[in-house]
Scaffold this active site. Structure first.
Site, PDB file in Angstrom:
ATOM      1  N   LYS A  87       0.860  -1.193   0.000  1.00  0.00           N
ATOM      2  CA  LYS A  87       0.000   0.000   0.000  1.00  0.00           C
ATOM      3  C   LYS A  87       0.892   1.238   0.000  1.00  0.00           C
ATOM      4  CE  LYS A  87      -4.282   1.343   2.330  1.00  0.00           C
ATOM      5  NZ  LYS A  87      -5.064   1.142   3.555  1.00  0.00           N
TER       6      LYS A  87
HETATM    7  O1  G3P Z   1      -9.504   2.568   4.481  1.00  0.00           O
HETATM    8  C1  G3P Z   1      -9.116   3.817   4.947  1.00  0.00           C
HETATM    9  C2  G3P Z   1      -9.673   3.984   6.309  1.00  0.00           C
HETATM   10  O2  G3P Z   1      -9.003   3.218   7.250  1.00  0.00           O
HETATM   11  C3  G3P Z   1      -9.831   5.365   6.731  1.00  0.00           C
HETATM   12  O3  G3P Z   1     -11.031   5.366   7.385  1.00  0.00           O
HETATM   13  O4  G3P Z   1     -12.760   6.252   8.836  1.00  0.00           O
HETATM   14  O5  G3P Z   1     -10.346   6.859   9.235  1.00  0.00           O
HETATM   15  O6  G3P Z   1     -11.581   7.795   7.307  1.00  0.00           O
HETATM   16  P1  G3P Z   1     -11.433   6.638   8.225  1.00  0.00           P
END
Ligand code: G3P
Length: 215
Positions: A87
Site C-alpha cells: 500500500k
Molecule cells: O480505508 C481507509 C480507512 O481506514 C480510513 O477510514 O474512517 O479513518 O476515514 P477513516
C-alpha cells in the site's frame, strides 16, 4: 462486489472470515497503532498473522515517503506472503514506486486518493487497487460517491484494470451506494458489514414463522 475488512484486529478479521463473505483485508499505520502493534518485527509478524486468517489480499502500508525507501519497505512486505499487497500513498514518489512494483509483478494499493486525477495517475502507473476515501470526503462536505462515480467512468472509458477499492467506508449505506456505482471492492469496518444483515421486518417475520411453527 468484493468485501474487504478495514482493520488490523485479528478477532474481527476472523469473525468476517467465518461469515463467509470476506475477500481481503486492508490495514494502515493508524489501524495497526489502534491494535497496539509496535516495533518492526511485531508489525511484520502481524501481517503474516492476518494472511493466515483470510484467504484474500492483505494490504500492508509503507511508511517511507521517498522512492528508495518505499521500494525497500515494499519489497520486504511483499516477501512476507504471496497475498500481501504493498500500500503506497498517492504522492510523486509513490506513483514511481507503484510503476516499479507493477513491472516486478508485485500488487499495489494506491491509498489516500481524493480526486479523479489522482486515480487516473494510479491506474496509469498500473496500481492493482486505488483507494478513494469516501468518508473523509463526506467529512469536508464533498460527496465521496461523486468520486467513485467519476473514477468508474474514467476507468471504463479506457478499460483500466485497476480495481476501485472504496475506502473510509463508515456505514452500510456507503456500501450500497458503492455497489450501485460499480466499485470493485468496499473495505469496511466489521460494524458496517454486519449492519447489512439487519431489517426489522426480517426479525418480525421470523418471530411470526417460529410462533406459527409451534401451532
Ligand atoms: O480505508 C481507509 C480507512 O481506514 C480510513 O477510514 O474512517 O479513518 O476515514 P477513516
Amino acid at each position: 462486489m468484493k468485501f474487504f475488512i478495514d482493520t488490523a484486529n485479528l478477532a474481527q478479521i476472523k469473525e468476517a472470515q467465518d461469515l463467509g463473505v470476506l475477500d481481503g483485508v486492508t490495514t494502515n499505520p493508524s489501524l495497526m497503532a489502534k491494535e497496539g502493534i509496535k516495533g518492526n518485527d511485531n508489525i511484520l509478524k502481524h501481517y503474516v498473522d492476518i494472511c493466515n486468517i483470510t484467504t484474500g489480499d492483505v494490504s500492508a502500508e509503507v511508511i517511507a515517503t521517498d522512492f528508495d525507501g518505499m521500494v525497500k519497505e515494499g519489497e520486504l512486505l511483499a516477501e512476507l506472503h504471496p497475498r500481501i499487497v504493498v500500500k503506497i500513498p498517492m504522492i510523486k514518489d509513490g506513483v514511481k514506486a507503484i510503476k516499479y512494483f507493477t513491472e516486478k509483478g508485485i500488487k499495489t494499493n494506491c491509498t489516500l486518493v481524493f480526486s479523479a486525477g489522482q486515480a487516473l495517475l494510479a491506474a496509469k502507473a498500473g496500481a492493482t487497487y486505488v483507494s478513494p476515501f469516501v468518508g473523509r470526503l463526506d467529512d469536508v462536505s464533498t460527496d465521496g460517491m461523486d468520486l467513485i462515480s467519476d473514477i468508474r467512468i474514467i476507468y471504463d472509458n479506457y478499460a483500466y484494470e485497476t480495481q476501485i477499492l472504496a475506502a473510509s467506508i463508515r456505514h452500510p449505506l456507503h456500501i450500497i451506494q458503492c455497489a450501485k456505482l460499480g466499485a470493485d471492492v468496499a473495505t469496511c469496518p466489521l460494524s458496517a458489514i454486519t449492519a447489512l444483515l439487519n431489517h426489522p421486518l426480517t426479525d418480525k417475520g421470523l418471530a411470526q414463522f417460529l410462533a406459527d411453527a409451534k401451532k
